[in-house]
Motif scaffolding. Structure first.
Motif, PDB file in Angstrom:
ATOM      1  N   ALA A 120       0.810  -1.055   0.142  1.00 41.00           N
ATOM      2  CA  ALA A 120       0.065   0.109   0.190  1.00 41.00           C
ATOM      3  C   ALA A 120       0.801   1.144  -0.070  1.00 41.00           C
ATOM      4  N   GLY A 121       2.293   1.142   0.076  1.00 41.48           N
ATOM      5  CA  GLY A 121       3.051   2.312   0.024  1.00 41.48           C
ATOM      6  C   GLY A 121       4.422   1.790   0.029  1.00 41.48           C
ATOM      7  N   THR A 122       5.211   2.892   0.271  1.00 37.43           N
ATOM      8  CA  THR A 122       6.574   2.637   0.542  1.00 37.43           C
ATOM      9  C   THR A 122       7.225   3.062   1.920  1.00 37.43           C
ATOM     10  N   MET A 123       8.143   2.273   2.378  1.00 37.04           N
ATOM     11  CA  MET A 123       8.686   2.522   3.840  1.00 37.04           C
ATOM     12  C   MET A 123      10.211   3.016   3.247  1.00 37.04           C
ATOM     13  N   VAL A 124      10.497   4.443   3.583  1.00 34.19           N
ATOM     14  CA  VAL A 124      11.753   4.849   3.310  1.00 34.19           C
ATOM     15  C   VAL A 124      12.517   4.911   4.703  1.00 34.19           C
ATOM     16  N   ASN A 125      13.792   4.222   4.772  1.00 36.68           N
ATOM     17  CA  ASN A 125      14.677   4.406   5.561  1.00 36.68           C
ATOM     18  C   ASN A 125      15.790   5.356   5.426  1.00 36.68           C
ATOM     19  N   SER A 126      16.272   6.093   6.449  1.00 35.11           N
ATOM     20  CA  SER A 126      17.133   7.351   6.272  1.00 35.11           C
ATOM     21  C   SER A 126      18.120   7.103   7.416  1.00 35.11           C
ATOM     22  N   ARG A 127      19.320   7.324   7.090  1.00 35.50           N
ATOM     23  CA  ARG A 127      20.384   7.639   8.230  1.00 35.50           C
ATOM     24  C   ARG A 127      20.943   8.889   7.973  1.00 35.50           C
ATOM     25  N   ILE A 128      20.694   9.661   8.921  1.00 33.53           N
ATOM     26  CA  ILE A 128      21.217  10.980   8.999  1.00 33.53           C
ATOM     27  C   ILE A 128      22.641  10.906   9.796  1.00 33.53           C
ATOM     28  N   THR A 129      23.613  11.484   9.104  1.00 30.13           N
ATOM     29  CA  THR A 129      25.107  11.698   9.614  1.00 30.13           C
ATOM     30  C   THR A 129      25.351  12.953   9.569  1.00 30.13           C
ATOM     31  N   VAL A 130      25.924  13.552  10.713  1.00 32.75           N
ATOM     32  CA  VAL A 130      26.346  14.687  10.830  1.00 32.75           C
ATOM     33  C   VAL A 130      27.936  14.594  11.010  1.00 32.75           C
ATOM     34  N   LEU A 131      28.672  15.359  10.099  1.00 32.11           N
ATOM     35  CA  LEU A 131      30.008  15.392  10.045  1.00 32.11           C
ATOM     36  C   LEU A 131      30.531  16.793  10.045  1.00 32.11           C
ATOM     37  N   TYR A 132      31.853  16.751  10.907  1.00 35.84           N
ATOM     38  CA  TYR A 132      32.534  18.023  11.055  1.00 35.84           C
ATOM     39  C   TYR A 132      33.697  18.185  10.375  1.00 35.84           C
ATOM     40  N   GLU A 133      33.932  19.262   9.764  1.00 37.77           N
ATOM     41  CA  GLU A 133      35.253  19.439   8.911  1.00 37.77           C
ATOM     42  C   GLU A 133      36.482  19.250   9.790  1.00 37.77           C
ATOM     43  N   GLY A 134      37.148  18.347   9.567  1.00 37.67           N
ATOM     44  CA  GLY A 134      38.449  17.830  10.053  1.00 37.67           C
ATOM     45  C   GLY A 134      38.330  16.616  10.956  1.00 37.67           C
ATOM     46  N   ARG A 135      37.313  16.285  11.278  1.00 37.66           N
ATOM     47  CA  ARG A 135      36.889  14.905  12.038  1.00 37.66           C
ATOM     48  C   ARG A 135      36.725  13.722  11.112  1.00 37.66           C
TER      49      ARG A 135
ATOM     50  N   ALA B 137      35.329  10.735  12.205  1.00 34.54           N
ATOM     51  CA  ALA B 137      34.367  10.181  13.005  1.00 34.54           C
ATOM     52  C   ALA B 137      33.062  10.932  12.743  1.00 34.54           C
ATOM     53  N   PRO B 138      31.796  10.532  12.597  1.00 35.51           N
ATOM     54  CA  PRO B 138      30.625  11.382  12.596  1.00 35.51           C
ATOM     55  C   PRO B 138      30.444  12.019  14.174  1.00 35.51           C
ATOM     56  N   VAL B 139      29.960  13.171  13.899  1.00 34.80           N
ATOM     57  CA  VAL B 139      29.750  13.914  15.163  1.00 34.80           C
ATOM     58  C   VAL B 139      28.422  13.098  15.863  1.00 34.80           C
ATOM     59  N   TYR B 140      27.271  12.727  14.987  1.00 32.90           N
ATOM     60  CA  TYR B 140      26.222  12.374  15.507  1.00 32.90           C
ATOM     61  C   TYR B 140      25.581  11.602  14.087  1.00 32.90           C
ATOM     62  N   GLU B 141      24.769  10.349  14.500  1.00 32.66           N
ATOM     63  CA  GLU B 141      24.162   9.599  13.611  1.00 32.66           C
ATOM     64  C   GLU B 141      22.658   9.405  14.048  1.00 32.66           C
ATOM     65  N   LEU B 142      21.806   9.545  13.064  1.00 37.39           N
ATOM     66  CA  LEU B 142      20.311   9.268  13.864  1.00 37.39           C
ATOM     67  C   LEU B 142      19.740   8.143  12.432  1.00 37.39           C
ATOM     68  N   ASP B 143      19.040   7.247  12.834  1.00 34.21           N
ATOM     69  CA  ASP B 143      18.280   6.578  11.883  1.00 34.21           C
ATOM     70  C   ASP B 143      16.702   6.783  11.891  1.00 34.21           C
ATOM     71  N   THR B 144      16.108   6.856  10.858  1.00 32.38           N
ATOM     72  CA  THR B 144      14.775   7.430  10.990  1.00 32.38           C
ATOM     73  C   THR B 144      13.992   6.545   9.669  1.00 32.38           C
ATOM     74  N   ALA B 145      12.780   6.558   9.809  1.00 34.75           N
ATOM     75  CA  ALA B 145      11.932   5.866   8.946  1.00 34.75           C
ATOM     76  C   ALA B 145      10.702   6.477   8.811  1.00 34.75           C
ATOM     77  N   VAL B 146      10.196   6.601   7.344  1.00 36.85           N
ATOM     78  CA  VAL B 146       8.893   7.245   7.099  1.00 36.85           C
ATOM     79  C   VAL B 146       8.156   6.224   6.213  1.00 36.85           C
ATOM     80  N   TYR B 147       6.753   6.328   6.450  1.00 37.09           N
ATOM     81  CA  TYR B 147       5.865   5.468   5.330  1.00 37.09           C
ATOM     82  C   TYR B 147       5.275   6.485   4.548  1.00 37.09           C
ATOM     83  N   VAL B 148       5.559   6.203   2.901  1.00 35.91           N
ATOM     84  CA  VAL B 148       5.152   7.226   1.958  1.00 35.91           C
ATOM     85  C   VAL B 148       3.928   6.572   1.642  1.00 35.91           C
ATOM     86  N   LYS B 149       2.905   6.978   1.783  1.00 37.36           N
ATOM     87  CA  LYS B 149       1.619   6.372   1.125  1.00 37.36           C
ATOM     88  C   LYS B 149       1.546   6.269  -0.274  1.00 37.36           C
TER      89      LYS B 149
END
Length: 152
Positions: free
Chosen positions: A118-133, A135-147
């Protein structure tokens, strides 16, 4: 003779007190310096969490990776790419969290679709990087259902 012993004892005690005082100053300087470094790291982490949370809200409001790129692109700071078959959006921000194409903070968002009946599940990984590092500063996994499925 007794008078010279008293003066020598006074100088010795004064020298010991000065050395203890210098030692205390050195310890306090290290503590405050470490606190300043921790404060900078905490500020950077707070900024990264704020960017990731705002980006997660935009992922939730978007219908496609292109739509997400359009929503993130405020001042020419975002671009859509196809990273090995998985669409990804990259957006750059300055340390004031304002959109800046040459900013030190980079937000990378993947857009992985999994079609359903009935729709599409979208999984996303959000990664925040800082110049010069590395390793990522922060990572977040999220998902949304697109009807009805994603639209590109």
């Amino acid at each position: 003779m007794k008078k010279s012993r008293h003066i020598t004892a006074f100088y010795a005690e004064a020298l010991v007190l000065i050395l203890v005082f210098i030692g205390i100053i050195l310890v306090l300087t290290r503590i405050f310096g470490a606190g300043r470094v921790k404060s900078g790291d905490a500020r950077l982490l707070t900024q990264a969490v704020t960017l990731a949370a705002n980006t997660a809200e935009l992922v939730n409001a978007s219908e496609s990776a292109k739509d997400l790129a359009d929503r993130l692109n405020e001042a020419g700071n975002a671009a859509l790419s196809d990273g090995g078959g998985v669409p990804a959006v990259t957006a750059c921000y300055g340390l004031d969290l304002e959109p800046d194409a040459a900013g030190a903070l980079k937000v990378l968002v993947t857009w992985e679709e999994a079609a359903g009946t009935a729709g599409t599940m979208v999984n996303s990984r959000i990664t925040v990087l800082y110049e010069g590092r590395e390793a990522p500063v922060y990572e977040l996994d999220t998902a949304v259902y697109v009807k009805g499925g994603a639209k590109d």
